[in-house]
Design a protein around this motif. Structure first.
Motif, PDB file in Angstrom:
ATOM      1  N   UNK A   1      -2.037  36.205 -44.505  1.00  0.00           N
ATOM      2  CA  UNK A   1      -1.182  35.156 -43.946  1.00  0.00           C
ATOM      3  C   UNK A   1       0.280  35.596 -43.989  1.00  0.00           C
ATOM      4  N   UNK A   2       1.029  35.202 -42.968  1.00  0.00           N
ATOM      5  CA  UNK A   2       2.440  35.557 -42.883  1.00  0.00           C
ATOM      6  C   UNK A   2       3.252  34.303 -42.592  1.00  0.00           C
ATOM      7  N   UNK A   3       4.371  34.159 -43.283  1.00  0.00           N
ATOM      8  CA  UNK A   3       5.246  33.019 -43.019  1.00  0.00           C
ATOM      9  C   UNK A   3       6.135  33.324 -41.820  1.00  0.00           C
ATOM     10  N   UNK A   4       6.204  32.383 -40.891  1.00  0.00           N
ATOM     11  CA  UNK A   4       7.100  32.541 -39.750  1.00  0.00           C
ATOM     12  C   UNK A   4       7.530  31.177 -39.235  1.00  0.00           C
ATOM     13  N   UNK A   5       8.635  31.172 -38.500  1.00  0.00           N
ATOM     14  CA  UNK A   5       9.167  29.931 -37.948  1.00  0.00           C
ATOM     15  C   UNK A   5       8.284  29.459 -36.796  1.00  0.00           C
ATOM     16  N   UNK A   6       8.014  28.157 -36.757  1.00  0.00           N
ATOM     17  CA  UNK A   6       7.167  27.594 -35.705  1.00  0.00           C
ATOM     18  C   UNK A   6       7.549  26.142 -35.471  1.00  0.00           C
ATOM     19  N   UNK A   7       7.170  25.630 -34.294  1.00  0.00           N
ATOM     20  CA  UNK A   7       7.342  24.212 -34.012  1.00  0.00           C
ATOM     21  C   UNK A   7       6.097  23.483 -34.512  1.00  0.00           C
ATOM     22  N   UNK A   8       6.268  22.698 -35.561  1.00  0.00           N
ATOM     23  CA  UNK A   8       5.140  22.085 -36.254  1.00  0.00           C
ATOM     24  C   UNK A   8       5.124  20.582 -36.017  1.00  0.00           C
ATOM     25  N   UNK A   9       3.976  20.092 -35.558  1.00  0.00           N
ATOM     26  CA  UNK A   9       3.758  18.647 -35.501  1.00  0.00           C
ATOM     27  C   UNK A   9       3.266  18.226 -36.878  1.00  0.00           C
ATOM     28  N   UNK A  10       4.153  17.635 -37.666  1.00  0.00           N
ATOM     29  CA  UNK A  10       3.805  17.256 -39.034  1.00  0.00           C
ATOM     30  C   UNK A  10       2.802  16.109 -39.044  1.00  0.00           C
TER      31      UNK A  10
END
Length: 243
Positions: A1-10
């Motif tokens: 798994x890698x952390x990256x910026x994304x548009x997240x629908x919480x």
């Protein structure tokens, strides 16, 4: 798994642009793609406004987006049809290759399909995605990234036009001039229709559709559709209707 910026629908009515862990291992048969353009589909909006589409419910944070194009930056073992630097678009739904639907050649209706931005599968409003090479397609040089991202909705139009069994010279009606309606109209023309009458209540959408030769707009707030069809066809009527 890698952390990256994304548009997240919480959750319903709550979007954030933040880091999230996503799978980025490039295994055999897979490619890693740097995203360039991602469309916003009606389903993305629907998940935001309603929190669900039928049985698919946003119960936990989900990255949105499934209409995408980008550039291959890494290829996995066994991949021969793509290379680093290729401009590509991606099919957002990956079926079970052993399902009955897939074996019958109808993998698009496989109930076991995993589809981007359909709970619990994350979408691709992210910098990168890893995807099967078999569902990743090289774009011709004359096709832009934006046009590549529209291939998925255009496929909806192509499927509709194919199922309609158009005969060359037919007159079609498309009811609804949003992006999908316009894609259906263009596919109907490509499939042999001589003209397509497209209807809507929103004049700006009709104005966009009317830019294409062969598409005739009808604003049903101002015009009677039956009268217009009869006028254009000498009272014969339309041959095909898409809703």
């Amino acid at each position: 798994m890698t952390k990256m910026r994304a548009l997240v629908l919480e959750k319903q009515h709550e979007l954030t642009l933040r880091d999230i862990e996503l799978p980025m291992d490039v295994g055999p048969g897979m490619v890693k793609i740097k995203l360039h353009t991602v469309g916003v589909c009606g389903s993305d909006v629907h998940y935001y406004t309603h929190g669900r589409i039928g049985p698919f419910v946003v119960n936990e944070p989900m990255v949105l987006g499934h209409e995408a194009a980008g550039t291959v930056v890494e290829v996995g073992a066994g991949v021969t049809g793509l290379k680093v630097g290729d401009r590509v678009c991606m099919e957002p739904g990956v079926p079970d290759p052993n399902s009955r639907a897939s074996r019958l050649g109808m993998y698009n209706i496989d109930p076991a399909v995993t589809f981007w931005a359909t709970p619990p599968i994350h979408g691709v409003l992210t910098p990168y995605v890893v995807h099967p090479a078999n569902y990743t397609f090289k774009l011709p040089d004359n096709v832009s990234f934006a046009e590549g991202a529209m291939v998925e909705p255009f496929a909806v139009g192509m499927q509709a036009a194919t199922k309609a069994r158009i005969t060359p010279g037919d007159t079609a009606i498309v009811m609804g001039a949003g992006p999908i309606g316009t894609m259906v109209a263009l596919a109907a023309l490509a499939g042999g229709c001589a003209r397509v009458i497209i209807t809507d209540l929103a004049q700006p959408k009709l104005d966009i559709a009317a830019r294409y030769q062969g598409i005739i707009p009808v604003n049903i707030k101002a015009q009677n559709l039956v009268d217009e069809v009869n006028r254009l066809t000498d009272n014969w009527g339309a041959d095909v209707v898409f809703e």
